[in-house]
Design an enzyme around this catalytic site. Structure first.
Site, mmCIF file in Angstrom:
data_model
loop_
_atom_site.group_PDB
_atom_site.id
_atom_site.type_symbol
_atom_site.label_atom_id
_atom_site.label_comp_id
_atom_site.label_asym_id
_atom_site.label_seq_id
_atom_site.Cartn_x
_atom_site.Cartn_y
_atom_site.Cartn_z
ATOM 1 C CD GLU A 1 -14.064 18.452 2.755
ATOM 2 O OE1 GLU A 1 -13.311 19.080 3.501
ATOM 3 O OE2 GLU A 1 -13.706 17.459 2.112
ATOM 4 C CB VAL B 1 -0.732 -8.183 -1.737
ATOM 5 C CG1 VAL B 1 -0.508 -9.292 -0.719
ATOM 6 C CG2 VAL B 1 0.581 -7.484 -2.053
ATOM 7 C CG ASP C 1 -8.163 4.703 6.481
ATOM 8 O OD1 ASP C 1 -7.794 5.497 7.366
ATOM 9 O OD2 ASP C 1 -8.766 5.063 5.453
ATOM 10 N N GLY D 1 0.831 -1.205 0.000
ATOM 11 C CA GLY D 1 0.000 0.000 0.000
ATOM 12 C C GLY D 1 0.863 1.251 0.000
ATOM 13 N N GLY E 1 -0.387 4.365 0.042
ATOM 14 C CA GLY E 1 -1.221 5.496 0.468
ATOM 15 C C GLY E 1 -0.421 6.311 1.478
ATOM 16 C CG PHE E 2 -2.136 9.771 3.283
ATOM 17 C CD1 PHE E 2 -1.510 10.970 2.994
ATOM 18 C CD2 PHE E 2 -3.419 9.565 2.797
ATOM 19 C CE1 PHE E 2 -2.133 11.944 2.244
ATOM 20 C CE2 PHE E 2 -4.066 10.526 2.042
ATOM 21 C CZ PHE E 2 -3.422 11.728 1.765
HETATM 22 C C1 LIG Z 1 -13.212 11.117 -0.312
HETATM 23 C C2 LIG Z 1 -12.317 11.068 0.890
HETATM 24 C C3 LIG Z 1 -12.028 12.239 1.579
HETATM 25 C C4 LIG Z 1 -11.199 12.216 2.683
HETATM 26 N N1 LIG Z 1 -10.921 13.396 3.340
HETATM 27 C C5 LIG Z 1 -10.022 13.402 4.348
HETATM 28 C C6 LIG Z 1 -9.633 14.638 4.965
HETATM 29 O O1 LIG Z 1 -10.126 15.712 4.617
HETATM 30 N N2 LIG Z 1 -8.701 14.580 5.950
HETATM 31 C C7 LIG Z 1 -8.127 13.408 6.349
HETATM 32 O O2 LIG Z 1 -7.248 13.413 7.211
HETATM 33 N N3 LIG Z 1 -8.499 12.232 5.810
HETATM 34 C C8 LIG Z 1 -9.421 12.192 4.819
HETATM 35 N N4 LIG Z 1 -9.787 11.007 4.238
HETATM 36 C C9 LIG Z 1 -9.269 9.750 4.798
HETATM 37 C C10 LIG Z 1 -7.860 9.463 4.336
HETATM 38 O O3 LIG Z 1 -7.768 9.582 2.940
HETATM 39 C C11 LIG Z 1 -7.475 8.063 4.806
HETATM 40 O O4 LIG Z 1 -7.559 8.023 6.213
HETATM 41 C C12 LIG Z 1 -6.064 7.716 4.372
HETATM 42 O O5 LIG Z 1 -5.981 7.677 2.967
HETATM 43 C C13 LIG Z 1 -5.638 6.372 4.968
HETATM 44 O O6 LIG Z 1 -4.334 6.104 4.558
HETATM 45 P P1 LIG Z 1 -3.870 4.617 4.320
HETATM 46 O O7 LIG Z 1 -2.437 4.707 3.923
HETATM 47 O O8 LIG Z 1 -4.242 3.787 5.496
HETATM 48 O O9 LIG Z 1 -4.753 4.070 3.111
HETATM 49 P P2 LIG Z 1 -4.901 4.616 1.628
HETATM 50 O O10 LIG Z 1 -4.448 6.013 1.499
HETATM 51 O O11 LIG Z 1 -6.300 4.286 1.238
HETATM 52 O O12 LIG Z 1 -3.891 3.711 0.797
HETATM 53 C C14 LIG Z 1 -4.041 2.325 0.688
HETATM 54 C C15 LIG Z 1 -3.275 1.854 -0.531
HETATM 55 O O13 LIG Z 1 -3.245 0.444 -0.532
HETATM 56 C C16 LIG Z 1 -3.424 -0.038 -1.843
HETATM 57 N N5 LIG Z 1 -3.949 -1.415 -1.752
HETATM 58 C C17 LIG Z 1 -5.103 -1.825 -1.152
HETATM 59 N N6 LIG Z 1 -5.215 -3.166 -1.217
HETATM 60 C C18 LIG Z 1 -4.110 -3.608 -1.869
HETATM 61 C C19 LIG Z 1 -3.654 -4.896 -2.250
HETATM 62 N N7 LIG Z 1 -4.337 -6.017 -1.947
HETATM 63 N N8 LIG Z 1 -2.486 -5.001 -2.940
HETATM 64 C C20 LIG Z 1 -1.773 -3.883 -3.262
HETATM 65 N N9 LIG Z 1 -2.152 -2.636 -2.909
HETATM 66 C C21 LIG Z 1 -3.305 -2.498 -2.222
HETATM 67 C C22 LIG Z 1 -4.395 0.952 -2.458
HETATM 68 O O14 LIG Z 1 -4.296 0.936 -3.867
HETATM 69 C C23 LIG Z 1 -3.926 2.266 -1.837
HETATM 70 O O15 LIG Z 1 -2.991 2.949 -2.652
HETATM 71 C C24 LIG Z 1 -10.630 10.994 3.122
HETATM 72 C C25 LIG Z 1 -10.932 9.815 2.434
HETATM 73 C C26 LIG Z 1 -11.752 9.846 1.320
HETATM 74 C C27 LIG Z 1 -12.046 8.569 0.564
#
Ligand SMILES: Cc1cc2nc3c(=O)[nH]c(=O)nc-3n(C[C@H](O)[C@H](O)[C@H](O)COP(=O)(O)OP(=O)(O)OC[C@H]3O[C@@H](n4cnc5c(N)ncnc54)[C@H](O)[C@@H]3O)c2cc1C
Length: 416
Positions: free
Chosen positions: A172, A81, A302, A13, A15-16
């Protein structure tokens, strides 16, 4: 230099949370394999701007390979994965097997439709670029269809937009959509009576943006109502069949548009781990973010469930994910030096939500703001946090243009 003897860190992943872990291990004596099913990192907090035709996808997404061009201890692999063996310490990726010494699962969440198949089929969501673009195409198509619809009732249904969920994304999106209608679409569709257009925001609970202090919840409600958004609190959506929303109690709303922002659950991969899961399927982790019984495996962002400080589960927010990514990188470095990993403590930087031009609510360092000052803080912070210098400049230019000329620049209906 032979690097194969170095500990192998696999991060799933980008993401953030995953991105921050990888960055925190730059220059560490490890081999990192960063895996994502997408080739880009996505700034999800601005995704609703793509759905409401304010920004282009490329302005809020950035190629992962470009981000890590200079990080020599990292290899990126695009792929999904599909399985993890925590005992044998390997993951399965598109048919191949990758062994690890340390594993970081940062797979995020996905939309939860709570088993309502019709909602999943006919409703819209804002979760990734594909769903945001689909939402944009749908919204813009409604105006096109309304422009040649002779029947007043049918036209009204085409111009009725229902958003479900009074959290930050729902709020929003509702504010931005109303502004798109009242400031931009009125110019594009001079022959369409857009006084008929309605944005209805449904929230099952008694408040909007529930996690915020009461004063800010009230300001949000007022700001939305001032923009003529029809906010309905304590109203539960029961069903949507593509042309009608049914509410609990039997009332109906004729509409072709329902944007569902009221549920999130963990990415599917987490369901096969065999570990204890809490609300929304989030995996319970130790205070160090390690998996119980598997100290070399971390779940963060998350996907992780951890109760912190005041006894509340940590929210699914980018700020939590980023801090957990940093903490995990630090703990992996500690474990490599035979030091015990440290507990994660979230430092709350505050909350922010925007309700459109000049209107936002914020709580920062315990102080609540609303209106123009909060909006300026939101603009500056979001521009600062977007990855890529070019993207920051373009987003700033787009917003400045919108601000002065009331113009959204990307009203494109594209083929999906
Ligand atoms: C529309 C929206 C608005 C939001 N607004 C806010 C805000 O204003 N402020 C704030 O703080 N938060 C906000 N959030 C929440 C924030 O975006 C999430 O809390 C944050 O992205 C979580 O980070 P993460 O790294 O856990 O997951 P993510 O950023 O979701 O990244 C997960 C990554 O894992 C990858 N992945 C998943 N499963 C697999 C797999 N099996 N194999 C390979 N890769 C995989 C995905 O492709 C993705 O790139 C918002 C969310 C959304 C959807």
């Amino acid at each position: 230099m032979n690097i194969t003897h170095l500990p192998h860190v696999v991060i799933v992943g980008a993401g953030f949370a995953g991105l921050e872990t990888a960055r925190g291990l730059a220059n560490a004596r490890v081999r990192i394999t960063l895996i994502d099913k997408r080739n880009h990192h996505l700034f999800q907090p601005l995704l609703y701007q793509v759905a409401i035709a304010g920004l282009l996808p490329s302005q809020i997404a950035y190629p992962i390979r470009t981000i890590f061009r200079r990080q020599k201890n990292l290899t990126f692999q695009m792929g999904e994965v599909s399985a993890i063996d925590l005992d044998a310490k390997y993951i399965k990726l598109d048919g191949s097997v990758i062994a690890y010494d340390y594993l970081v699962l940062a797979v995020g969440g996905r939309t939860n439709f709570f088993g309502l198949d019709s909602l999943e089929r006919d409703g819209l969501q804002i979760k990734d670029i594909e769903t945001a673009v689909k939402t944009r195409n749908h919204l813009l198509s409604m105006f096109e269809r309304a422009s040649y619809e002779a029947d007043a009732e049918k036209r009204k249904a085409l111009l009725t937009f229902v958003i479900v969920g009074g959290g930050p994304t729902g709020v929003e999106s509702a504010g931005a959509l109303m502004e798109l209608i009242t400031h931009v679409m009125v110019k594009d569709y001079p022959n369409l009576n857009l006084k008929d257009a309605r944005v209805i925001l449904l929230e099952a609970g008694p408040h909007l943006i529930n996690a915020y202090p009461d004063a800010l919840r009230k300001s949000t409600l007022k700001l939305l109502q001032r923009k003529n958004v029809d906010v309905r609190l304590n109203v539960k959506m029961e069903n949507f069949n593509g042309h009608r929303v049914t509410l609990a109690g039997g009332d109906t709303i004729e509409t072709h548009t329902l944007i569902w922002t009221a549920g999130v659950k963990v990415a599917e991969l987490m369901n096969n781990l065999g570990m204890e899961q809490a609300t929304a399927g989030r995996v319970r982790v130790e205070p160090t973010l390690q998996l119980p019984g598997h100290p070399e495996a971390f779940v963060i962002g998350d996907a992780a469930f951890l109760v912190n400080g005041g006894g509340q589960p940590l929210p699914m927010l980018s700020t939590v994910a980023i801090q957990q990514g940093r903490g995990t990188a630090q703990n992996i470095r500690r474990m490599m030096r035979d030091m015990t990993p440290i507990h994660f403590h979230y430092k709350d930087p505050g909350l922010l939500a925007t309700i459109g031009r000049n209107a936002a609510v914020a709580r920062i360092w315990g102080i609540s703001f609303s209106g123009f000052i909060a909006w300026m803080i939101w603009v500056v912070l979001h521009i600062y946090r977007i990855i890529g210098f070019r993207n920051r400049i373009i987003v700033m230019f787009n917003w400045a243009w919108d601000y002065f000329f009331y113009e959204n620049q990307v009203r494109l209906i594209t083929k999906e």
